[in-house]
Write a protein that holds these residues in place. Structure first.
Motif, PDB file in Angstrom:
ATOM      1  N   ALA A 184     -44.766 -49.937  11.499  1.00  0.00           N
ATOM      2  CA  ALA A 184     -44.902 -49.291  12.426  1.00  0.00           C
ATOM      3  C   ALA A 184     -47.281 -50.286  11.567  1.00  0.00           C
ATOM      4  N   SER A 185     -47.032 -51.089  10.697  1.00  0.00           N
ATOM      5  CA  SER A 185     -48.440 -51.792  10.028  1.00  0.00           C
ATOM      6  C   SER A 185     -48.457 -53.107  10.988  1.00  0.00           C
ATOM      7  N   LEU A 186     -47.902 -53.465  11.694  1.00  0.00           N
ATOM      8  CA  LEU A 186     -47.345 -54.477  12.252  1.00  0.00           C
ATOM      9  C   LEU A 186     -48.040 -54.206  13.511  1.00  0.00           C
ATOM     10  N   ARG A 187     -47.592 -52.880  14.596  1.00  0.00           N
ATOM     11  CA  ARG A 187     -47.519 -52.616  15.156  1.00  0.00           C
ATOM     12  C   ARG A 187     -49.632 -52.481  15.366  1.00  0.00           C
ATOM     13  N   TRP A 188     -49.848 -51.376  14.100  1.00  0.00           N
ATOM     14  CA  TRP A 188     -51.495 -51.455  14.099  1.00  0.00           C
ATOM     15  C   TRP A 188     -52.295 -52.094  14.578  1.00  0.00           C
ATOM     16  N   LYS A 189     -51.602 -52.791  13.494  1.00  0.00           N
ATOM     17  CA  LYS A 189     -52.809 -54.637  13.146  1.00  0.00           C
ATOM     18  C   LYS A 189     -52.613 -54.805  14.564  1.00  0.00           C
ATOM     19  N   THR A 190     -51.806 -54.802  15.512  1.00  0.00           N
ATOM     20  CA  THR A 190     -51.520 -56.212  16.746  1.00  0.00           C
ATOM     21  C   THR A 190     -52.014 -55.347  17.520  1.00  0.00           C
ATOM     22  N   ILE A 191     -52.513 -53.843  17.257  1.00  0.00           N
ATOM     23  CA  ILE A 191     -52.953 -53.352  18.249  1.00  0.00           C
ATOM     24  C   ILE A 191     -55.066 -53.486  17.526  1.00  0.00           C
ATOM     25  N   PHE A 192     -55.275 -53.315  16.244  1.00  0.00           N
ATOM     26  CA  PHE A 192     -56.626 -54.658  16.119  1.00  0.00           C
ATOM     27  C   PHE A 192     -56.700 -54.902  16.377  1.00  0.00           C
ATOM     28  N   GLU A 204     -56.532 -46.157  26.358  1.00  0.00           N
ATOM     29  CA  GLU A 204     -55.516 -46.337  27.790  1.00  0.00           C
ATOM     30  C   GLU A 204     -55.511 -47.219  27.381  1.00  0.00           C
ATOM     31  N   GLN A 205     -55.378 -48.023  26.128  1.00  0.00           N
ATOM     32  CA  GLN A 205     -53.563 -49.036  26.375  1.00  0.00           C
ATOM     33  C   GLN A 205     -52.668 -48.999  25.514  1.00  0.00           C
ATOM     34  N   SER A 206     -53.152 -47.557  24.748  1.00  0.00           N
ATOM     35  CA  SER A 206     -51.349 -47.624  23.910  1.00  0.00           C
ATOM     36  C   SER A 206     -51.842 -45.974  23.051  1.00  0.00           C
ATOM     37  N   ASN A 207     -50.632 -46.390  23.789  1.00  0.00           N
ATOM     38  CA  ASN A 207     -49.836 -44.540  23.133  1.00  0.00           C
ATOM     39  C   ASN A 207     -49.892 -44.498  22.058  1.00  0.00           C
ATOM     40  N   LEU A 208     -49.805 -45.222  20.667  1.00  0.00           N
ATOM     41  CA  LEU A 208     -49.763 -44.615  19.427  1.00  0.00           C
ATOM     42  C   LEU A 208     -51.595 -44.349  19.282  1.00  0.00           C
ATOM     43  N   ILE A 239     -55.200 -39.531  17.917  1.00  0.00           N
ATOM     44  CA  ILE A 239     -56.856 -39.008  18.712  1.00  0.00           C
ATOM     45  C   ILE A 239     -56.509 -38.133  19.348  1.00  0.00           C
ATOM     46  N   ARG A 240     -55.060 -37.531  19.589  1.00  0.00           N
ATOM     47  CA  ARG A 240     -55.042 -36.249  20.981  1.00  0.00           C
ATOM     48  C   ARG A 240     -54.543 -35.281  19.733  1.00  0.00           C
ATOM     49  N   THR A 241     -53.464 -35.876  18.738  1.00  0.00           N
ATOM     50  CA  THR A 241     -53.708 -35.237  16.836  1.00  0.00           C
ATOM     51  C   THR A 241     -54.680 -34.410  16.675  1.00  0.00           C
ATOM     52  N   PHE A 242     -55.596 -35.581  16.366  1.00  0.00           N
ATOM     53  CA  PHE A 242     -56.730 -35.198  15.905  1.00  0.00           C
ATOM     54  C   PHE A 242     -57.589 -34.365  15.838  1.00  0.00           C
ATOM     55  N   LEU A 243     -57.574 -33.732  17.198  1.00  0.00           N
ATOM     56  CA  LEU A 243     -58.414 -33.075  18.137  1.00  0.00           C
ATOM     57  C   LEU A 243     -57.817 -31.307  17.935  1.00  0.00           C
ATOM     58  N   LEU A 244     -56.472 -31.421  17.656  1.00  0.00           N
ATOM     59  CA  LEU A 244     -55.174 -30.603  17.540  1.00  0.00           C
ATOM     60  C   LEU A 244     -55.505 -30.378  15.937  1.00  0.00           C
ATOM     61  N   SER A 245     -55.582 -31.307  15.277  1.00  0.00           N
ATOM     62  CA  SER A 245     -55.382 -30.471  13.625  1.00  0.00           C
ATOM     63  C   SER A 245     -56.875 -29.710  13.411  1.00  0.00           C
ATOM     64  N   SER A 246     -58.066 -30.059  14.342  1.00  0.00           N
ATOM     65  CA  SER A 246     -59.369 -29.590  13.830  1.00  0.00           C
ATOM     66  C   SER A 246     -59.707 -28.295  14.443  1.00  0.00           C
ATOM     67  N   ASP A 247     -60.927 -27.981  14.197  1.00  0.00           N
ATOM     68  CA  ASP A 247     -61.043 -26.638  14.434  1.00  0.00           C
ATOM     69  C   ASP A 247     -61.451 -26.762  15.900  1.00  0.00           C
ATOM     70  N   PHE A 248     -61.436 -27.728  16.522  1.00  0.00           N
ATOM     71  CA  PHE A 248     -62.441 -28.014  17.735  1.00  0.00           C
ATOM     72  C   PHE A 248     -62.270 -26.961  19.066  1.00  0.00           C
ATOM     73  N   PHE A 249     -60.712 -26.791  19.149  1.00  0.00           N
ATOM     74  CA  PHE A 249     -60.572 -25.355  20.243  1.00  0.00           C
ATOM     75  C   PHE A 249     -60.525 -24.052  19.270  1.00  0.00           C
ATOM     76  N   ILE A 250     -60.731 -24.407  18.313  1.00  0.00           N
ATOM     77  CA  ILE A 250     -60.863 -22.644  17.622  1.00  0.00           C
ATOM     78  C   ILE A 250     -62.278 -22.420  17.942  1.00  0.00           C
ATOM     79  N   HIS A 251     -63.039 -23.319  18.376  1.00  0.00           N
ATOM     80  CA  HIS A 251     -64.945 -22.933  18.873  1.00  0.00           C
ATOM     81  C   HIS A 251     -64.754 -22.922  19.898  1.00  0.00           C
TER      82      HIS A 251
END
Length: 143
Positions: free
Chosen positions: A69-77, A84-88, A93-105
């Protein structure tokens, strides 16, 4: 085999081994890169200070810390990819929005976005962002 050709092949072989491994160890940490990605993607939002780093710590603790996983992330870096180019990256990013209060507000971009807890659809402190409790049908309207 002549001496010059041997030295050239030896130099190429050692370079092909040393350069990628050096880049792996010299590159910034995966968590720093992930935090920079989130802040870059959501530069138009007001993010609570420290919430992104707290989210990234929780995200990588839940996903496990392995070398692949670390190798994949560093390759992306190094390839300078975006969501748009990487599902990781998209998943991060999607999980960050779902983990925040963005949709609650109700996706109010003027409010400060705070990290609540890591999103898990089965047990999550964040309610369903498409719930009728947050968006009653009379407010949604027809498309």
């Amino acid at each position: 085999m002549k001496r010059r050709k041997f030295l050239l092949l030896t130099g190429l072989a050692s370079g092909s081994i040393l350069i990628p491994s050096t880049l792996y160890f010299v590159s910034p940490g995966v968590k720093q890169f992930a935090a920079l990605l989130i802040e870059r993607e959501f530069k138009y939002l007001k993010l609570e200070p420290g919430s992104v780093t707290h989210y990234v710590d929780d995200y990588f603790a839940a996903g496990g810390n392995n070398i692949m996983a670390s190798l994949r992330w560093k390759t992306i870096f190094y390839l300078n990819m975006n969501w748009e180019q990487s599902n990781l990256i998209f998943e991060l990013i999607r999980t960050f929005l779902l983990s925040s209060d963005f949709f609650i507000h109700k996706t109010d971009e003027t409010r400060v976005v705070r990290y609540i807890g890591l999103y898990n659809p089965y047990k999550s402190p964040v309610p369903n962002p498409f719930s009728y409790l947050l968006y009653p049908p009379d407010e949604i309207g027809e498309p």
